[in-house]
Design an enzyme around this catalytic site. Structure first.
Site, PDB file in Angstrom:
ATOM      1  CE  LYS A  55      39.813 -31.142 -50.019  1.00 41.08           C
ATOM      2  NZ  LYS A  55      41.224 -31.263 -50.324  1.00 41.08           N
ATOM      3  CD  GLN A  99      43.624 -32.211 -53.075  1.00 44.71           C
ATOM      4  OE1 GLN A  99      42.686 -31.558 -52.624  1.00 44.71           O
ATOM      5  NE2 GLN A  99      44.059 -33.318 -52.490  1.00 44.71           N
ATOM      6  CG  ASP A 122      44.956 -28.194 -46.032  1.00 44.99           C
ATOM      7  OD1 ASP A 122      44.020 -28.855 -45.545  1.00 44.99           O
ATOM      8  OD2 ASP A 122      45.393 -28.369 -47.180  1.00 44.99           O
TER       9      ASP A 122
END
Ligand code: NDP
Length: 298
Positions: A55, A99, A122
């Site tokens: 990422k 995460q 997200d």
């Protein structure tokens, strides 16, 4: 009938990253600033470390700022909530991603709820889930959005198609169904209690599998010419590759399915690569909305 077209997720993802890079360059030229994505990693889970590294690398390659926070595995919940509060109020941070999975002492829902919905790249915050469900401007979870972008590019207008989504999780199945409804598909959500799942699947023009069961969906569950999007990522033993070796398969029996379907995503190399590319796209979107910049068409 000839074999299905293979939908190349790697190529789609590369093209999407290219468009994100161009959009970022445009924003930098117009406003003298690039969007910033903060990624928070707690602990040393090897798979999570690989994701976070990828990422960070892809964020920088698109010209955005990557801000990484690595915390030790023993970090307590309050420390993490304090960090999220700092990132929420940091004007240079446009997107925040925590995460998962988090260590046992931390309640993941409490952490996700703490993220400012305007920075929730997200799309897991209940405000964004609610906006998606009610037709508002939402940041949408990356994996189902990646599936939708591939479907639209492959099929064009989705209006009136029969779509079946197998799986109803908050991160894939439900948002996928909401996105397909938004595109005017007639959507069926199937799950573990669905009766005669093969018949339900066979009626689909678009079949999205997000189950987490290796090769569960067989070739004779698929209607001729259907477009099959396989979200599943399952690791199974591969003794043919040597002792103790594993390989990745999807939720669809690929070789059987490709003899019937019109098009299908492979595993690996289908949906997977799109997820990070959409995360980058969401970061640009979040930055533009929050800063009042015109949203580029990506
Ligand atoms: P969840 O375990 O949260 O949800 C699985 C869903 O499948 C549930 O709704 C469950 O039904 C349903 N299901 C389970 N067994 C059956 C069955 N026998 N028949 C019909 N439905 C069934 O999984 P996720 O949504 O998080 O993930 C699904 C898959 O996608 C996994 O393989 C995961 O690794 C992969 N994934 C891939 C990503 C990518 O980037 N490509 C990103 C995220 C996930 P019920 O609700 O009734 O229990």
């Amino acid at each position: 009938m000839s074999d299905a077209q293979i939908i190349d997720g790697k190529a789609f993802a590369a093209a999407l990253r290219e468009r994100v890079g161009q959009a970022v360059a445009g924003l930098q030229a117009a406003h003298g600033a690039a969007p910033g994505l903060a990624v928070v990693l707690v602990g040393e889970d090897p798979a999570s470390e690989v994701y976070v590294r990828n990422k960070g690398k892809q964020t920088a390659e698109c010209g955005m700022r990557s801000i990484e926070h690595k915390l030790p595995a023993e970090t307590d919940q309050q420390t993490l909530l304090d960090l999220i509060a700092d990132l929420n109020s940091d004007d240079g941070v446009d997107g925040i991603l925590v995460q998962l999975p988090l260590p046992d002492q931390v309640d993941p829902q409490a952490v996700l709820d703490m993220i400012d919905p305007a920075k929730d790249v997200d799309g897991f915050h209940v405000i964004n889930a609610g906006r998606l469900a009610t037709g508002g401007d939402a940041l949408v979870p990356c994996t189902p959005m990646g599936c939708l972008l591939m479907l639209k590019e492959y099929l064009g207008d989705l209006s009136g198609k029969n779509a079946v989504v197998v799986g109803r999780s908050n991160i894939v199945g439900k948002p996928m169904a909401a996105l397909l409804t938004r595109e005017n598909c007639t959507v069926t959500i199937a799950h573990s209690r669905t009766k005669d799942l093969p018949a339900v699947c066979r009626a689909a023009d678009i079949l999205v599998a997000a189950v987490g069961r290796p090769e569960m969906i067989r070739g004779d569950w698929i209607g001729p010419g259907a477009v099959v999007i396989d979200v599943g990522i399952n690791r199974i033993p591969a003794p043919e590759r040597g002792e103790g070796k594993m390989r990745l398969v999807g939720d669809v029996a690929f070789d059987e399915a490709k003899a019937v379907a019109g098009a299908i995503t492979p595993v690996p190399g289908g949906v997977g690569p799109m997820t990070i590319a959409v995360l980058l796209r969401n970061t640009v979107e979040a930055a533009c909305r929050r800063r009042g910049w015109d949203l580029p068409n990506i």
